[in-house]
Design an enzyme around this catalytic site. Sequence first.
Site, mmCIF file in Angstrom:
data_model
loop_
_atom_site.group_PDB
_atom_site.id
_atom_site.type_symbol
_atom_site.label_atom_id
_atom_site.label_comp_id
_atom_site.label_asym_id
_atom_site.label_seq_id
_atom_site.Cartn_x
_atom_site.Cartn_y
_atom_site.Cartn_z
ATOM 1 N N ASN A 150 39.516 72.808 -41.340
ATOM 2 C CA ASN A 150 39.917 73.345 -42.647
ATOM 3 C C ASN A 150 40.571 72.235 -43.453
ATOM 4 O OD1 ASN A 150 39.417 76.410 -42.529
ATOM 5 N ND2 ASN A 150 40.380 75.908 -40.560
ATOM 6 N N GLU A 151 39.754 71.588 -44.258
ATOM 7 C CA GLU A 151 40.210 70.437 -45.029
ATOM 8 C C GLU A 151 41.005 70.893 -46.254
ATOM 9 O OE1 GLU A 151 40.024 67.721 -43.681
ATOM 10 O OE2 GLU A 151 38.045 67.164 -42.933
#
Length: 244
Positions: free
Chosen positions: A145-146
Amino acid sequence: NVFKTSEEASKFVARQVADLIKSRQASNKHCVLGLATGSTPTRVYAELVNMHKSEGLSFRNVYTFNLDEYYPMQPDSLQSYVRFMNEHLFNHIDIPKQNIHIPDGTLSKDKVADFCREYENKIDQLGGIDIQILGIGRTGHIGFNEPGSSEKSLTRLVTLDQVTRIDAASDFFGEENVPRKAITMGVGSIMKARKVFMMAWGEGKASVIKKAVEGPITDHIPSSFLQKHADCLVVLDEASSSEL
Ligand code: GLP
């Protein structure tokens, strides 16, 4: 919790996991673990393997869901998370094969959305994740989850950040070989876990740990959402806690 060394910290986390497994076994129930890859959790897995061999800790009642996998990725590739998990954990314990879940990097694009929905459903049908193990990436990511990932995001196909691809370059013998995408459980999927251990070791993680733990809650640092989690323990060694 700040430990002197990552070894002590890993032993602590492994012990918590083992205690959960045993207490569920005692009442004939299963438990669900959310697992991470990367260098950070390897010692925890080594400790669990050790407990299996020396104390007879059994994983027969354990279901696992890994956070993420590169996309595309063949399971037998050197860099696959399937291979990583087999080598570090699954090949050495008695977990039933059908209890293991890892996002499938071999799917055609049109099948990914259904797969992701089904991944979430399976977790829910088993009663949700009891313990989620996490590392943290230099971008502040959890799973893949950037920055920009929303708090409610679920399992999905994502585009990797440039920093993450640079960090993975040595595993792939060059940045140009690092996949541009991955399938990852979302921030929302992680937030649903009943208990979270987020671990980080070494000086290189000190600044992102400061942002995640003490900074504003923001999608620029997806791990900062964990500040809102009811039962998240950040497990550090002295070096990674040095900027707190
Ligand atoms: C990858 C994984 C993450 C992991 C991160 C940090 O991006 N998908 O789950 O937390 O690497 O890796 P390391 O533990 O090697 O620092």
